[in-house]
Design an enzyme around this catalytic site. Structure first.
Site, PDB file in Angstrom:
ATOM      1  N   SER A 281      28.259  17.344 -37.956  1.00 13.01           N
ATOM      2  CA  SER A 281      27.892  15.941 -38.082  1.00 13.01           C
ATOM      3  C   SER A 281      27.332  15.417 -36.768  1.00 13.01           C
ATOM      4  CB  SER A 281      29.110  15.106 -38.475  1.00 13.01           C
ATOM      5  OG  SER A 281      28.757  13.738 -38.392  1.00 13.01           O
TER       6      SER A 281
ATOM      7  N   HIS B 278      24.571  17.292 -40.973  1.00 16.48           N
ATOM      8  CA  HIS B 278      25.125  16.121 -41.667  1.00 16.48           C
ATOM      9  C   HIS B 278      24.766  14.855 -40.885  1.00 16.48           C
ATOM     10  CE1 HIS B 278      28.178  14.197 -44.311  1.00 16.48           C
ATOM     11  NE2 HIS B 278      28.530  13.488 -43.239  1.00 16.48           N
TER      12      HIS B 278
ATOM     13  N   ASP C 242      25.201  10.771 -40.709  1.00 17.67           N
ATOM     14  CA  ASP C 242      26.019   9.632 -41.146  1.00 17.67           C
ATOM     15  C   ASP C 242      25.296   8.317 -40.894  1.00 17.67           C
ATOM     16  OD1 ASP C 242      28.529  10.847 -42.009  1.00 17.67           O
ATOM     17  OD2 ASP C 242      28.767  11.450 -39.918  1.00 17.67           O
TER      18      ASP C 242
ATOM     19  N   MET D 108      25.550   4.345 -41.251  1.00 14.85           N
ATOM     20  CA  MET D 108      26.547   3.276 -41.471  1.00 14.85           C
ATOM     21  C   MET D 108      25.901   1.920 -41.235  1.00 14.85           C
ATOM     22  SD  MET D 108      29.642   4.881 -39.251  1.00 14.85           S
ATOM     23  CE  MET D 108      30.158   6.593 -39.440  1.00 14.85           C
TER      24      MET D 108
ATOM     25  N   HIS E 175      24.583  11.192 -45.518  1.00 16.37           N
ATOM     26  CA  HIS E 175      25.769  10.510 -46.049  1.00 16.37           C
ATOM     27  C   HIS E 175      25.590   9.012 -45.809  1.00 16.37           C
ATOM     28  CE1 HIS E 175      30.444   9.948 -45.555  1.00 16.37           C
ATOM     29  NE2 HIS E 175      29.972   9.312 -46.600  1.00 16.37           N
TER      30      HIS E 175
ATOM     31  N   MET F 231      26.778   5.460 -45.816  1.00 15.70           N
ATOM     32  CA  MET F 231      27.940   4.565 -45.869  1.00 15.70           C
ATOM     33  C   MET F 231      27.409   3.142 -45.791  1.00 15.70           C
ATOM     34  SD  MET F 231      30.403   6.860 -43.484  1.00 15.70           S
ATOM     35  CE  MET F 231      29.014   7.851 -42.980  1.00 15.70           C
TER      36      MET F 231
ATOM     37  N   MET G 222      36.224  12.192 -48.941  1.00 15.64           N
ATOM     38  CA  MET G 222      36.483  11.732 -47.568  1.00 15.64           C
ATOM     39  C   MET G 222      37.939  12.065 -47.206  1.00 15.64           C
ATOM     40  SD  MET G 222      33.672  10.605 -46.414  1.00 15.64           S
ATOM     41  CE  MET G 222      34.375  10.154 -44.814  1.00 15.64           C
TER      42      MET G 222
ATOM     43  N   GLY H 204      33.685   5.650 -41.409  1.00 16.14           N
ATOM     44  CA  GLY H 204      33.317   4.680 -40.389  1.00 16.14           C
ATOM     45  C   GLY H 204      33.342   5.222 -38.970  1.00 16.14           C
TER      46      GLY H 204
ATOM     47  N   ASP I 222      34.895  15.815 -45.700  1.00 18.45           N
ATOM     48  CA  ASP I 222      34.325  15.140 -44.533  1.00 18.45           C
ATOM     49  C   ASP I 222      35.393  14.354 -43.776  1.00 18.45           C
ATOM     50  OD1 ASP I 222      32.637  13.997 -42.695  1.00 18.45           O
ATOM     51  OD2 ASP I 222      31.572  12.719 -44.129  1.00 18.45           O
TER      52      ASP I 222
HETATM   53  C1  DX5 Z   1      33.051   9.540 -40.957  1.00 11.55           C
HETATM   54  C2  DX5 Z   1      31.833  10.389 -41.145  1.00 11.55           C
HETATM   55  C3  DX5 Z   1      32.050  11.823 -40.792  1.00 11.55           C
HETATM   56  C4  DX5 Z   1      32.321  12.043 -39.317  1.00 11.55           C
HETATM   57  C5  DX5 Z   1      33.197  13.263 -39.186  1.00 11.55           C
HETATM   58  O1  DX5 Z   1      32.802   8.275 -41.443  1.00 11.55           O
HETATM   59  O2  DX5 Z   1      31.421  10.348 -42.482  1.00 11.55           O
HETATM   60  O3  DX5 Z   1      30.954  12.620 -41.212  1.00 11.55           O
HETATM   61  O4  DX5 Z   1      31.141  12.236 -38.592  1.00 11.55           O
HETATM   62  O5  DX5 Z   1      33.623  13.343 -37.876  1.00 11.55           O
HETATM   63  P1  DX5 Z   1      34.913  14.162 -37.427  1.00 11.55           P
HETATM   64  O6  DX5 Z   1      34.666  15.605 -37.769  1.00 11.55           O
HETATM   65  O7  DX5 Z   1      34.975  13.901 -35.969  1.00 11.55           O
HETATM   66  O8  DX5 Z   1      36.093  13.614 -38.179  1.00 11.55           O
HETATM   67 ZN    ZN Z   2      29.924  11.873 -43.129  1.00 10.13          ZN
END
Ligand code: DX5
Ligand code: ZN
Length: 219
Positions: free
Chosen positions: A9, A34, A36, A38, A67, A69, A138, A143, A176
């Protein structure tokens, strides 16, 4: 058995050295990247948006796993397709018309993913499972990176796997949040196919080697 996938990620990368970190992933044994996104509304944090994905996408041939969010993800499906997303994952909790969104994602030539928060029961996906290419369970509250893994995830994987088998679907299971070398193997044994790893990879001394170690653990 199908190959299991490690998806680093980029949220945990050094954003001042993004090209360097993307190239590290390129040379690594990771199959996916990956991403993210947000919005500060669906989750209490803002990560980065389209211009950053556009920049990353130019530097990698890895499978781009986005992903979202964000609220109202349907507003941006076409744009993420243009930005080169291969998998577009929307949150169950953010979709009034989940099925319509899955259709729109596929219409734009992406694979369709659905993410569920820790409080969301996998049974809610029973009626759409055949239309979902991947469910992202999740294992932390979305977040933020670097949070602790929620142990109830194992039970959810087993319940979801039972639904997938029962419906004869080919849906992948992604996990994740909070993935380390301590839980990776057990998650695969429980039925996971794709593991997202942020902090564990990028905060390690040798990220490429950490990816290789996770790869060996799960395959
Ligand atoms: C959290 C994200 C994850 C995050 C995972 O909201 O969706 O993808 O980047 O990070 P780690 O592996 O540090 O928990
Ligand atoms: Zn994610």
């Amino acid at each position: 058995m199908e190959t299991k996938i490690i998806a680093p990620s980029i949220l945990a990368a050094d954003f001042a050295n993004l090209q360097r970190d993307v190239e590290m992933v390129n040379k690594s044994r990771a199959e996916w990247l990956h991403i993210d996104i947000m919005d500060g509304v669906f989750v209490p944090n803002i990560s980065f948006g389209m211009p950053v994905l556009n920049a990353i996408q130019k530097h990698t041939d890895k499978f781009i796993d986005v992903h979202l969010m964000i609220v109202e993800p349907e507003r941006y499906i076409e744009e993420f397709s243009k930005l080169g997303a291969n998998m577009l994952t929307v949150h169950y909790e953010a979709c009034t018309h989940l099925h319509r969104n899955l259709q729109a994602i596929k219409l734009h030539n992406m694979q369709a993913g659905v993410a569920i928060n820790p409080h969301t029961n996998v049974e809610l996906l029973r009626d759409t499972i055949q239309d979902i290419d991947m469910v992202c369970i999740m294992s932390v509250n979305p977040g933020f990176g670097g949070q602790h893994f929620i142990e109830n995830t194992y039970a959810k994987i087993r319940q979801l796997k039972a639904i997938i088998n029962e419906k004869d679907a080919s849906t992948k299971i992604q996990i994740d949040g909070g993935i380390t070398d301590k839980n990776a193997k057990d998650l695969i044994t429980a039925g996971a196919d794709v593991l997202v790893a942020g902090s564990f990879v990028f905060k390690s001394e040798n990220p490429a080697q950490t990816i290789a170690e996770l790869q060996s653990l799960v395959n």
